[in-house]
Design a protein around this motif. Sequence first.
Motif, PDB file in Angstrom:
ATOM      1  N   ARG A  62      41.213  24.230  15.279  1.00 26.30           N
ATOM      2  CA  ARG A  62      42.602  24.099  15.482  1.00 26.30           C
ATOM      3  C   ARG A  62      42.536  23.563  16.659  1.00 26.30           C
ATOM      4  N   GLY A  63      42.080  23.617  17.466  1.00 32.22           N
ATOM      5  CA  GLY A  63      42.688  23.263  18.946  1.00 32.22           C
ATOM      6  C   GLY A  63      43.065  22.307  18.954  1.00 32.22           C
ATOM      7  N   MET A  64      43.257  20.845  18.765  1.00 33.63           N
ATOM      8  CA  MET A  64      43.848  19.857  18.859  1.00 33.63           C
ATOM      9  C   MET A  64      45.517  20.202  18.402  1.00 33.63           C
ATOM     10  N   LEU A  65      45.286  21.130  17.192  1.00 32.84           N
ATOM     11  CA  LEU A  65      46.592  20.653  16.800  1.00 32.84           C
ATOM     12  C   LEU A  65      47.381  22.020  17.701  1.00 32.84           C
ATOM     13  N   LEU A  66      46.701  22.784  18.465  1.00 38.52           N
ATOM     14  CA  LEU A  66      47.959  23.405  19.147  1.00 38.52           C
ATOM     15  C   LEU A  66      48.172  22.076  20.038  1.00 38.52           C
ATOM     16  N   VAL A  67      46.830  21.642  21.041  1.00 41.04           N
ATOM     17  CA  VAL A  67      46.859  20.117  22.044  1.00 41.04           C
ATOM     18  C   VAL A  67      48.869  19.699  21.259  1.00 41.04           C
ATOM     19  N   ASP A  68      48.456  18.880  20.424  1.00 44.27           N
ATOM     20  CA  ASP A  68      49.873  18.231  19.534  1.00 44.27           C
ATOM     21  C   ASP A  68      50.979  19.805  19.909  1.00 44.27           C
TER      22      ASP A  68
ATOM     23  N   VAL B 287      46.752  24.458  26.732  1.00 43.85           N
ATOM     24  CA  VAL B 287      46.073  22.312  26.337  1.00 43.85           C
ATOM     25  C   VAL B 287      44.976  21.902  27.924  1.00 43.85           C
ATOM     26  N   VAL B 288      44.733  22.782  28.825  1.00 41.44           N
ATOM     27  CA  VAL B 288      43.380  22.483  29.702  1.00 41.44           C
ATOM     28  C   VAL B 288      42.092  23.592  28.641  1.00 41.44           C
ATOM     29  N   ALA B 289      42.490  24.687  28.429  1.00 41.19           N
ATOM     30  CA  ALA B 289      41.740  25.495  27.875  1.00 41.19           C
ATOM     31  C   ALA B 289      41.192  24.855  26.939  1.00 41.19           C
TER      32      ALA B 289
ATOM     33  N   GLY C  57      31.478   7.489  28.698  1.00 40.71           N
ATOM     34  CA  GLY C  57      32.090   9.042  28.144  1.00 40.71           C
ATOM     35  C   GLY C  57      33.483   8.351  27.661  1.00 40.71           C
ATOM     36  N   LYS C  58      34.102   9.790  27.725  1.00 45.86           N
ATOM     37  CA  LYS C  58      35.498   9.456  27.839  1.00 45.86           C
ATOM     38  C   LYS C  58      36.580  10.467  28.240  1.00 45.86           C
ATOM     39  N   VAL C  59      37.851  10.010  27.673  1.00 41.36           N
ATOM     40  CA  VAL C  59      39.173  10.657  28.973  1.00 41.36           C
ATOM     41  C   VAL C  59      39.927  11.685  27.339  1.00 41.36           C
ATOM     42  N   VAL C  60      39.827  12.427  27.576  1.00 42.92           N
ATOM     43  CA  VAL C  60      40.786  13.034  26.610  1.00 42.92           C
ATOM     44  C   VAL C  60      42.169  13.602  27.660  1.00 42.92           C
ATOM     45  N   TRP C  61      43.476  13.370  27.263  1.00 37.32           N
ATOM     46  CA  TRP C  61      45.236  13.267  28.208  1.00 37.32           C
ATOM     47  C   TRP C  61      46.001  13.978  27.000  1.00 37.32           C
ATOM     48  N   ALA C  62      46.223  14.990  27.572  1.00 34.41           N
ATOM     49  CA  ALA C  62      47.616  15.460  26.917  1.00 34.41           C
ATOM     50  C   ALA C  62      49.193  15.217  28.383  1.00 34.41           C
ATOM     51  N   GLU C  63      49.966  15.123  28.069  1.00 30.39           N
ATOM     52  CA  GLU C  63      50.995  14.809  29.086  1.00 30.39           C
ATOM     53  C   GLU C  63      51.755  16.008  28.695  1.00 30.39           C
ATOM     54  N   ILE C  64      52.543  17.101  29.238  1.00 33.81           N
ATOM     55  CA  ILE C  64      53.982  18.339  28.902  1.00 33.81           C
ATOM     56  C   ILE C  64      54.621  17.809  29.803  1.00 33.81           C
ATOM     57  N   ALA C  65      55.840  18.050  29.109  1.00 38.02           N
ATOM     58  CA  ALA C  65      57.429  17.336  30.009  1.00 38.02           C
ATOM     59  C   ALA C  65      57.336  19.128  30.798  1.00 38.02           C
ATOM     60  N   LEU C  66      57.890  18.628  32.005  1.00 37.71           N
ATOM     61  CA  LEU C  66      58.198  19.298  33.057  1.00 37.71           C
ATOM     62  C   LEU C  66      59.909  19.823  32.791  1.00 37.71           C
TER      63      LEU C  66
ATOM     64  N   LEU D  13      51.850  22.019  22.229  1.00 39.08           N
ATOM     65  CA  LEU D  13      52.686  21.746  23.110  1.00 39.08           C
ATOM     66  C   LEU D  13      52.552  20.620  24.225  1.00 39.08           C
ATOM     67  N   ALA D  14      51.926  19.517  23.688  1.00 40.79           N
ATOM     68  CA  ALA D  14      51.774  18.010  24.181  1.00 40.79           C
ATOM     69  C   ALA D  14      53.150  17.293  23.885  1.00 40.79           C
ATOM     70  N   THR D  15      53.267  16.808  24.425  1.00 45.13           N
ATOM     71  CA  THR D  15      54.545  15.966  24.288  1.00 45.13           C
ATOM     72  C   THR D  15      53.309  14.128  24.028  1.00 45.13           C
ATOM     73  N   ARG D  16      52.870  14.180  24.269  1.00 47.44           N
ATOM     74  CA  ARG D  16      51.458  13.260  23.955  1.00 47.44           C
ATOM     75  C   ARG D  16      50.110  13.780  24.020  1.00 47.44           C
ATOM     76  N   TRP D  17      49.205  12.783  23.521  1.00 43.02           N
ATOM     77  CA  TRP D  17      48.144  12.788  23.922  1.00 43.02           C
ATOM     78  C   TRP D  17      47.485  11.608  22.953  1.00 43.02           C
ATOM     79  N   GLY D  18      45.638  12.260  23.517  1.00 43.01           N
ATOM     80  CA  GLY D  18      45.301  10.387  23.346  1.00 43.01           C
ATOM     81  C   GLY D  18      43.900  10.851  23.889  1.00 43.01           C
ATOM     82  N   SER D  19      43.026  10.017  23.718  1.00 39.51           N
ATOM     83  CA  SER D  19      41.662   9.617  24.723  1.00 39.51           C
ATOM     84  C   SER D  19      41.763   7.866  24.581  1.00 39.51           C
ATOM     85  N   GLU D  20      40.583   7.318  26.484  1.00 41.81           N
ATOM     86  CA  GLU D  20      40.252   6.687  26.351  1.00 41.81           C
ATOM     87  C   GLU D  20      38.756   6.438  26.949  1.00 41.81           C
ATOM     88  N   PRO D  21      38.212   5.087  26.527  1.00 46.00           N
ATOM     89  CA  PRO D  21      36.567   5.160  27.873  1.00 46.00           C
ATOM     90  C   PRO D  21      37.148   5.975  28.925  1.00 46.00           C
TER      91      PRO D  21
END
Length: 164
Positions: A108-114, A50-52, A129-138, A116-124
Amino acid sequence: MKSEISTQPFTQLLSATPRGARLARLLTVQQLHEWGWPPSCAVSESAALVVAELAANAVTHGRVQGRGFRLTLTLKASDTLRIEVADPRGDRLPLAGRSASPTDERGRGMLLVDALATRWGSEPWPPSGKVVWAEIALPCPVITTSAPATQPSTSTAPAPEVAH
């Protein structure tokens, strides 16, 4: 797992170059190892992918000359890893649900993020700029109270000596 996992986020500013993106992935694996998830576990491998992808997108699509990107890793409520990659290009948001044809070399990158992550999105990310974030269940961490963890031994106990 380590007996005490820090609640402090890990944050690093990186250059908006392929080397910076690679370093983001390596730092993620190292930080997760310090928090108790070894490099070869599913959490570490998913987070690294996801970070990559998010870092590569920041370098490729979010780059502004002379500005870097920021990686932040946060453990939330001990059951979620939040990954954030901030870049200076708020006008270029990631595309959700984009499909790529079998012959496409990109997209295909964001499909991969989608996946692997439980959810993801972006915000200002002010001012522009913007922050693109993803959350992974532990998985629930295994809390130990013993000395620092070592790799389990795969050897068997030595056979008792037999007198001849």
